[in-house]
Scaffold this motif. Structure first.
Motif, mmCIF file in Angstrom:
data_model
loop_
_atom_site.group_PDB
_atom_site.id
_atom_site.type_symbol
_atom_site.label_atom_id
_atom_site.label_comp_id
_atom_site.label_asym_id
_atom_site.label_seq_id
_atom_site.Cartn_x
_atom_site.Cartn_y
_atom_site.Cartn_z
ATOM 1 N N ASP A 134 0.823 -1.216 0.000
ATOM 2 C CA ASP A 134 0.000 0.000 0.000
ATOM 3 C C ASP A 134 0.852 1.259 0.000
ATOM 4 O O ASP A 134 0.578 2.210 -0.741
ATOM 5 C CB ASP A 134 -0.925 0.014 1.220
ATOM 6 N N GLY A 137 2.315 2.062 -3.296
ATOM 7 C CA GLY A 137 1.322 2.754 -4.117
ATOM 8 C C GLY A 137 1.223 4.226 -3.762
ATOM 9 O O GLY A 137 1.099 5.084 -4.654
ATOM 10 N N THR A 158 -7.722 4.725 -3.008
ATOM 11 C CA THR A 158 -7.764 3.862 -4.193
ATOM 12 C C THR A 158 -6.357 3.392 -4.571
ATOM 13 O O THR A 158 -6.196 2.277 -5.072
ATOM 14 C CB THR A 158 -8.408 4.584 -5.391
ATOM 15 N N ALA A 159 -5.346 4.230 -4.327
ATOM 16 C CA ALA A 159 -3.960 3.816 -4.592
ATOM 17 C C ALA A 159 -3.567 2.655 -3.684
ATOM 18 O O ALA A 159 -2.894 1.713 -4.115
ATOM 19 C CB ALA A 159 -3.008 4.998 -4.390
ATOM 20 N N SER A 161 -5.677 0.484 -2.381
ATOM 21 C CA SER A 161 -6.442 -0.687 -2.845
ATOM 22 C C SER A 161 -5.753 -1.351 -4.031
ATOM 23 O O SER A 161 -5.673 -2.585 -4.104
ATOM 24 C CB SER A 161 -7.869 -0.271 -3.244
ATOM 25 N N LEU A 162 -5.239 -0.536 -4.954
ATOM 26 C CA LEU A 162 -4.554 -1.098 -6.114
ATOM 27 C C LEU A 162 -3.263 -1.785 -5.686
ATOM 28 O O LEU A 162 -2.945 -2.880 -6.167
ATOM 29 C CB LEU A 162 -4.255 -0.002 -7.129
ATOM 30 N N ASP A 210 -10.603 -5.159 -4.341
ATOM 31 C CA ASP A 210 -9.505 -4.187 -4.368
ATOM 32 C C ASP A 210 -9.301 -3.631 -5.773
ATOM 33 O O ASP A 210 -9.063 -2.423 -5.948
ATOM 34 C CB ASP A 210 -8.201 -4.841 -3.881
ATOM 35 N N GLY A 214 -9.416 0.191 -7.004
ATOM 36 C CA GLY A 214 -8.238 0.731 -7.663
ATOM 37 C C GLY A 214 -8.552 1.356 -9.002
ATOM 38 O O GLY A 214 -7.997 2.412 -9.350
ATOM 39 N N TYR A 233 -2.509 -2.388 -14.257
ATOM 40 C CA TYR A 233 -3.802 -2.946 -13.840
ATOM 41 C C TYR A 233 -4.247 -4.056 -14.789
ATOM 42 O O TYR A 233 -4.662 -5.138 -14.361
ATOM 43 C CB TYR A 233 -4.835 -1.816 -13.786
#
Length: 279
Positions: A134, A137, A158-159, A161-162, A210, A214, A233
């Motif tokens: 995390d 990210g 969101t970063a 989560s990605l 996730d 993201g 992604y």
């Protein structure tokens, strides 16, 4: 001349990225040139720390990690290091105001890999992922927004989560190596000796949540970063798709990969989707 040394340091980080990860390197090439080098610099730093705990089995890993940590501390304080990877990273760290707690959290998770082999609770699992993925990210997001704190605060969840999605895909892909070679297991409440389809499906559903979060953030990224992150992604989504189709016992006994021809296809189709705003 310091500028020459800095240039050599940046090239080292770029070579590390290209050598260790063809997929991440491909995605990074899709970023705007004004931010690309900083992402190489971040990757070089996190890769070297990860290599110490994962690969150098014939050496005193704890001592190597301690020395790397001391060198990192000095590099961030002095704004220079004779370790070219750390010299490159400290430049990005100061340029984009990366926060110290992000670096500390990352190193904490890497340090756990020296001794900790199982994660028995959801809290332990989430704390490890926060530090190992995390915050990476978040470091990259600092580069992407180039000082726009309002944008950073809007996208940081969101970063993360990605980052979590990418890391969990890696965990699932690397089950065999982590368990057989490193004697580690990250997924809590999961018996890897008897991994069944229900357990696998639960893990995949968590990853897909996730990814959904993201993607919301990717759509709001600055133009300089959006396509490169979208390509990363797309690659990890393809990897998850393969894992989803692979029987649970086979995942435990083999490392699932996306072949190079498929990566080219992902790039081509991703570019079309991006141009047509079909993300």
């Amino acid at each position: 001349m310091k500028t020459l040394f800095d240039s050599v340091s940046y090239n080292c980080s770029k070579v590390v990225t290209q050598s260790y990860s063809t997929s991440f390197s491909m995605a990074t090439k899709m970023l705007s040139s004004c931010i690309r080098q900083d992402i190489y610099n971040i990757y070089g730093f996190v890769r070297f720390a990860d290599e110490i705990v994962d690969s150098f089995h014939d050496y005193n890993k704890e001592e190597l990690f301690k020395n790397f940590e001391l060198d990192l501390e000095r590099a961030l304080k002095d704004k220079i290091s004779l370790n070219p990877i750390l010299n490159a990273f400290q430049h990005t760290y100061h340029k984009h105001n990366i926060e110290q707690h992000m670096v500390d959290s990352f190193m904490k998770s890497m340090r756990l890999d020296l001794h900790k082999s199982t994660y028995l609770t959801e809290r332990e699992y989430k704390d490890y992922i926060y530090g190992s993925a995390d915050v990476v990210g978040l470091m990259c997001l600092k580069v992407f927004v180039k000082g726009d704190n309002e944008k950073y605060n809007a996208l940081k969840d969101t970063a993360m989560s990605l980052g979590s999605a990418f890391q969990k895909v890696n965990f699932l892909r690397d089950l065999k190596a982590d368990y057989d070679e490193l004697e580690r297991t990250y997924f809590p409440n999961t018996d890897l000796n008897n991994l069944d389809e229900l357990s696998k499906q639960n893990i995949i559903e968590d990853i897909e949540k996730d990814f959904a979060e993201g993607l919301k953030g990717i759509k709001q990224l600055p133009i300089e970063a959006k396509f490169g992150v979208f390509m990363a992604y797309r690659y990890y989504r393809q990897l998850l798709k393969k894992l989803k189709k692979t029987p649970a016992l086979e995942i435990k006994n083999a490392r699932i990969r996306v072949p190079n021809y498929k990566k080219v296809e992902i790039l081509t189709r991703g570019y079309v989707k991006y141009q047509l705003n079909l993300m």
